[in-house]
Design an enzyme around this catalytic site. Structure first.
Site, short mmCIF file in Angstrom:
data_model
loop_
_atom_site.label_atom_id
_atom_site.label_comp_id
_atom_site.label_asym_id
_atom_site.label_seq_id
_atom_site.Cartn_x
_atom_site.Cartn_y
_atom_site.Cartn_z
N ARG A 60 52.99 53.41 -19.99
CA ARG A 60 53.20 53.31 -18.55
C ARG A 60 54.50 52.56 -18.21
O ARG A 60 55.20 52.89 -17.27
CB ARG A 60 52.01 52.55 -17.97
CG ARG A 60 51.51 53.07 -16.67
CD ARG A 60 50.19 52.39 -16.30
NE ARG A 60 49.06 53.11 -16.85
CZ ARG A 60 48.61 54.26 -16.38
NH1 ARG A 60 49.17 54.82 -15.33
NH2 ARG A 60 47.59 54.87 -16.94
N ILE A 87 49.87 55.65 -11.99
CA ILE A 87 49.92 54.24 -11.62
C ILE A 87 51.15 53.64 -12.29
O ILE A 87 51.34 53.77 -13.50
CB ILE A 87 48.63 53.52 -12.07
CG1 ILE A 87 47.46 54.05 -11.23
CG2 ILE A 87 48.76 52.01 -11.92
CD1 ILE A 87 46.10 53.59 -11.71
N LEU A 88 51.98 52.99 -11.49
CA LEU A 88 53.24 52.47 -12.02
C LEU A 88 53.10 51.01 -12.42
O LEU A 88 52.21 50.31 -11.97
CB LEU A 88 54.35 52.65 -10.97
CG LEU A 88 54.64 54.12 -10.66
CD1 LEU A 88 55.58 54.24 -9.47
CD2 LEU A 88 55.21 54.85 -11.89
N ASN A 102 52.85 53.47 0.05
CA ASN A 102 51.85 54.46 -0.38
C ASN A 102 51.00 54.86 0.82
O ASN A 102 50.82 54.08 1.75
CB ASN A 102 50.95 53.86 -1.47
CG ASN A 102 49.97 54.89 -2.02
OD1 ASN A 102 50.34 56.05 -2.24
ND2 ASN A 102 48.73 54.50 -2.24
N THR A 103 50.50 56.08 0.78
CA THR A 103 49.50 56.51 1.76
C THR A 103 48.22 56.80 1.00
O THR A 103 48.24 57.41 -0.07
CB THR A 103 49.96 57.72 2.59
OG1 THR A 103 48.90 58.10 3.48
CG2 THR A 103 50.34 58.92 1.73
N HIS A 104 47.11 56.34 1.57
CA HIS A 104 45.83 56.46 0.87
C HIS A 104 44.78 57.01 1.84
O HIS A 104 44.69 56.55 2.98
CB HIS A 104 45.41 55.08 0.35
CG HIS A 104 44.13 55.13 -0.41
ND1 HIS A 104 44.07 55.54 -1.73
CD2 HIS A 104 42.85 54.87 -0.03
CE1 HIS A 104 42.80 55.51 -2.12
NE2 HIS A 104 42.05 55.10 -1.12
N ASP A 140 46.17 50.17 -4.78
CA ASP A 140 45.57 50.28 -3.44
C ASP A 140 45.35 48.93 -2.76
O ASP A 140 44.40 48.75 -1.98
CB ASP A 140 44.27 51.11 -3.49
CG ASP A 140 44.54 52.56 -3.87
OD1 ASP A 140 45.66 53.03 -3.61
OD2 ASP A 140 43.66 53.20 -4.45
#
Ligand code: GAR
Length: 190
Positions: A60, A87-88, A102-104, A140
């Site tokens: 990663r 996932i960064l 981010n949009t969740h 998140d």
């Protein structure tokens, strides 16, 4: 502000951002996906950093470093994840502190993770929604910049509910990105 959008899926949010008139300097995908074609159709610059390993051995950090290099070469200043499936790691949050969005598809902190829409239906809640937030190493989480409620209707399944949420995400994300471009300190906690 030079913006990059990161995608892995259908790219409907990417398309909404582009359609709104916001200039997108670079689109990065981590896999072959519909979003790439949508980006090309709009004449956008697209890079594929193909993630070939979805197992435990996936490096990663190396993947994140590769991405950060591309972003820096393109002189990117703001990053919007729009359905990005990897996932960064820390290098991106070091290089772009507070500048990764981010949009969740839920009202965070409720229903984090990849199955947010399905989990809201299973939980039997009457409403869910979407959250635009600053992305951090902890998935998140991060400062919430905007949220909007979406009702869950009788007969909704994951796909009908997700589509209703995405209709809101497309507008809300555009308004947050525009605001950040006009007021670069918007949302900063420093
Ligand atoms: C959006 O609903 C976005 O919130 C979600 O993927 C969808 C992308 O739609 N992202 C996540 O769930 C991230 N945890 P699109 O490919 O049609 O733009």
């Amino acid at each position: 502000m030079r913006l990059a959008v990161l995608v892995s899926g259908t790219g409907s949010i990417l398309e909404a951002i582009s359609h709104s008139g916001i200039e997108i300097s670079l689109v990065v995908a981590d896999r072959e996906c519909e979003a790439i074609q949508r980006a090309l159709d709009r004449g956008l610059n697209v890079e594929l950093i193909e993630r070939l390993d979805f197992g435990e051995k996936f490096d990663r950090v190396a993947f994140t470093n590769q991405l950060v290099r591309k972003l820096e070469i393109a002189e990117i200043e703001l990053i919007a994840m729009a359905g990005f499936g990897t996932i960064l790691e820390k290098p991106i949050y070091d290089a772009y502190a507070g500048k990764v969005l981010n949009t969740h598809p839920s009202l965070l902190p409720a229903f984090p993770g990849w199955n947010a829409v399905e989990e809201a239906i299973i939980a039997g809640v009457e409403e869910t929604g979407c959250t635009i937030h600053q992305a951090t190493l902890e998935v998140d989480s991060g400062t919430i910049l905007a949220q909007e409620i979406v009702p869950i209707l009788e007969g909704d399944d994951t796909s009908s509910l997700h589509e209703r949420i995405k209709r809101i995400e497309r507008k809300l994300y555009v308004s947050v990105i525009k605001r950040i471009m006009n007021e670069p300190d918007y949302g900063s906690v420093a």
